[in-house]
Design a protein around this motif. Sequence first.
Motif, PDB file in Angstrom:
ATOM      1  N   SER A 711       2.965   7.976 -16.312  1.00  0.00           N
ATOM      2  CA  SER A 711       3.257   9.408 -16.194  1.00  0.00           C
ATOM      3  C   SER A 711       2.402  10.159 -17.200  1.00  0.00           C
ATOM      4  N   ALA A 712       1.867  11.263 -16.779  1.00  0.00           N
ATOM      5  CA  ALA A 712       0.999  12.062 -17.640  1.00  0.00           C
ATOM      6  C   ALA A 712       1.615  13.400 -18.003  1.00  0.00           C
ATOM      7  N   LYS A 713       2.893  13.545 -17.753  1.00  0.00           N
ATOM      8  CA  LYS A 713       3.522  14.836 -18.008  1.00  0.00           C
ATOM      9  C   LYS A 713       4.130  14.940 -19.405  1.00  0.00           C
ATOM     10  N   GLU A 714       4.276  13.814 -20.157  1.00  0.00           N
ATOM     11  CA  GLU A 714       4.860  13.913 -21.500  1.00  0.00           C
ATOM     12  C   GLU A 714       3.939  14.684 -22.437  1.00  0.00           C
ATOM     13  N   GLU A 719       9.391  19.496 -25.690  1.00  0.00           N
ATOM     14  CA  GLU A 719      10.396  18.445 -25.759  1.00  0.00           C
ATOM     15  C   GLU A 719      11.054  18.181 -24.408  1.00  0.00           C
ATOM     16  N   SER A 720      11.012  19.149 -23.530  1.00  0.00           N
ATOM     17  CA  SER A 720      11.621  18.947 -22.214  1.00  0.00           C
ATOM     18  C   SER A 720      10.885  17.912 -21.380  1.00  0.00           C
ATOM     19  N   GLN A 726      12.135   8.486 -25.438  1.00  0.00           N
ATOM     20  CA  GLN A 726      11.611   9.394 -26.440  1.00  0.00           C
ATOM     21  C   GLN A 726      12.677  10.370 -26.927  1.00  0.00           C
ATOM     22  N   LYS A 727      13.521  10.816 -26.049  1.00  0.00           N
ATOM     23  CA  LYS A 727      14.562  11.751 -26.457  1.00  0.00           C
ATOM     24  C   LYS A 727      15.536  11.119 -27.444  1.00  0.00           C
ATOM     25  N   LYS A 728      15.737   9.831 -27.347  1.00  0.00           N
ATOM     26  CA  LYS A 728      16.682   9.171 -28.243  1.00  0.00           C
ATOM     27  C   LYS A 728      16.073   8.868 -29.611  1.00  0.00           C
ATOM     28  N   TYR A 729      14.840   8.423 -29.632  1.00  0.00           N
ATOM     29  CA  TYR A 729      14.276   7.901 -30.881  1.00  0.00           C
ATOM     30  C   TYR A 729      13.313   8.849 -31.590  1.00  0.00           C
ATOM     31  N   VAL A 730      12.619   9.713 -30.895  1.00  0.00           N
ATOM     32  CA  VAL A 730      11.609  10.564 -31.534  1.00  0.00           C
ATOM     33  C   VAL A 730      12.316  11.682 -32.293  1.00  0.00           C
ATOM     34  N   PHE A 731      12.034  11.763 -33.585  1.00  0.00           N
ATOM     35  CA  PHE A 731      12.627  12.774 -34.467  1.00  0.00           C
ATOM     36  C   PHE A 731      11.548  13.812 -34.797  1.00  0.00           C
ATOM     37  N   LYS A 732      11.236  14.635 -33.817  1.00  0.00           N
ATOM     38  CA  LYS A 732      10.177  15.623 -33.989  1.00  0.00           C
ATOM     39  C   LYS A 732      10.582  16.731 -34.956  1.00  0.00           C
ATOM     40  N   GLU A 733      11.883  17.049 -35.009  1.00  0.00           N
ATOM     41  CA  GLU A 733      12.347  18.198 -35.799  1.00  0.00           C
ATOM     42  C   GLU A 733      12.097  18.019 -37.289  1.00  0.00           C
TER      43      GLU A 733
END
Length: 839
Positions: A711-714, A719-720, A726-733
């Motif tokens: 997939s090339a949409k990430e 964040e959507s 990625q939603k569970k582990y990535v701590f972008k904030e």
Amino acid sequence: MIENKRFYIVYNLPKTLLLILFWIAFSCGVVFAQEKADIGGVALPDSSSVSSQYIYDSESDRYIFSKEIGGYPIGIPLILTRKEFEALVLKEQMQNYFQEKIQALSGRGSNLEDTQKNLLPELYVNNKFFQSIFGSNAIDISPQGSIGIDLGYRYQRNDNPITSPVNRRSPGFDFDQRISLSLLGKIGERLQITANYDTESTFDFQNLIKIQFNPPQLSDIKDVIPGKIGSRINDIQGKIDNVKSTAQDIQGKVSEAKNTLNQARQKIDQLKNNINQLPNSTEQVGNRVSDYLKGKVTEDAILQNIDIGNISMPLNSNLIQGAQSLFGVRADLKFGNTTISGIFSEQRSQSQNITSQGGGKLEDFSLFALDYEEDRHYFLSQYFRDNYDAFLDTYPYINSPVQITRIEVWVTNRGYQTNNVRNIIALQDLGEAHPENTRMDQNVPDFFTSSNPEFPPSNAINRLDPDEIGFGGILTEAIRDIATVRNGFGSVKTTEGYDYAVLESARKLSSQEFTFHPQLGYISLNQRLSNDEILGVAFQYTYLGKVYQVGEFANGDVPGTSLIQSNTPQQSQQAPVIQTNSLIVKMLKSSLTDVRQPVWDLMMKNIYNTGAFQLSEEDFKLSILYTDPSPINYMTPVDPSIWPESLEQEVLLNTMDLDRLNVYQDLVPKGDGFFDFIPGITIDQRYGRIIFPKAEPFGKFLFKLLDNPESAKEDYDIESTFNKNQKKYVFKEMYSSTKAAALEFTEKNKFQLKGRYKSEGGDGINIGAFNVPRGSVRVTAGGRVLQEGLDYTVNYEIGRVKILDEGLKASNIPIDISVENNSFFNQQNKRFSGINVNH
């Protein structure tokens, strides 16, 4: 007139008459002296030979007071009744007592040291019930210390025209007191009071008070057993003495007639032996009864001890630990072979356990992903941040073409120092070549002089080059004057705090106040910066054999001051004006915090402080865990269909590229299971910091690692578009917002850095506390309790334990140290109560 006349007559006496009167007086004096020498004198007896004595007449029940010299009475005897005699003796004792105290206060008399120790009178309570409880009717209080009181009047006047005339004057009293008191009191023989109070003590736990009620140490039966029992035993003692003397007389007569009275002698000897044994048995019984009634025989007394105030409760148990620094009530009871200790108190200490091995102290640390060390580590430019991961892909070899050779760091002058100060103008976009990392390229056409956005930083990379002032650059000469900085950008619209920062009298840091990595391009400050402080740098480096520079140095081509001569005819005759020139440097931190600005990314968020100092590789352990809810050292997939195969049950230490080498620093697939301890790359030994080889280990790095290749949409900025993993582990904030704002995303802050290090230094093991309560340190080695003074010693003032057994240190057996720290007890109230029963 009459008085003046008389004075006149006396004053004018003839000199002959005066001489006659003087001769007569002198002659009489000589005759008197001669007559006195001829008269014999009577020598008075020495006062020490006069003896005074009181004689008691039992028939008349009177006291007779008489004085004698050499056995001859002098004067009339004084006859006193019993009450008159007691009143007279009391009066004499009071006079002697007050004379002794007056001499002690004035510093006169003999035995001053003994009399000045305690000037308080001895107190007595004439009550038999009081004596039966406390064992004696005496009260002894010995205070020591000083009390100082300062009284004053303070008047202040402030001629501030803004305030009203009434508020310009502020009178008031100034009162200050200082008390330093140490009290040792004893009520009877059972109750003892100990107090120590000082108003200038550093900590509250230094003020101690203790009330102890325990059995006395008495042995005289006549003073112990009151009433009929005591008098009865005294009568028996007197009769025994009479019988003993009679037996001695009989023994003498029997010895003279021993030839004829052999049988009588045997009986008398037997009687004598029985009589000799009788007083000993009676005395033993009397002492036994005395000890029992007064509690000296502690094995027979039920109430052993009562303590009130600062107490302790040591327990010989590994399951439940006792405490030393307590404040409350403790009572000890004994019923035969059973001892009961009850306590209800407040614990004024905090218990902690320390593990030592090989003579060093083993410390545990635990940090979460958001506990990075902020406002202390900064990239020198966006170029070093963008290439940080690439430079460390092949560590321990750093793949960096840059070598920084010179650097100057400027910060806000908080201490108002006068040495090494200059006015600086810090520019955010100075030396930047990438459009995404700048602000001015949106308003300035042809802002970049190079078409390569990956080119390393340089002054000449864009039009903010300070060397181009007056030669077609954006900057003008007005930028040098701190008062005209806003006009120094020409027609370009700029905002202070974002595009640039003005810092007057900035302080240049010495080489001991910061460190920098010459290849990775970041600095580490020894002291953390505040939110309103400004940080600017100027540095020089080599890149592919060429020298590049960002910012201006203090000893460069820009002098500190210059003379400005006006070109107008009206002012040509005036003296030149002295202008202070400002330096142009690269801004790494502004006084305004805005996470949307490119300068926010220059602060490093991948360095964690373990709290150690002079960290050693020996016994250092590090693990990365994910707590959800129990900690595990790997990540589990949310969507297994897109989960990378390389992350299946992979340890997080390998996932974060912190375990790639073996003990010989050779590259090994999947590592050796231990943290790669590489100074300057993954660890800062001097300050005990853990450095990740990724700029955003829990952000962009994990995002790329968990990316779905099909997939090339990430998109990391949206964040959507994240997938489930990625939603569970990535701590972008934690990288795109401040630490305070990132605390709201607690569901993302699950990565934990947990480990252990060994700290050495100083004489002994530092237990992390000072003014440790005595007796609260307990040391065990392999389950065996060590003895203080034999196996180890404790310095309670500075908080260090020294192991005396060298064989124990060489055996590498873990040594557990439990200690109570009462330095911060008032931050948390805890109760310590319970009952301990021993049989």
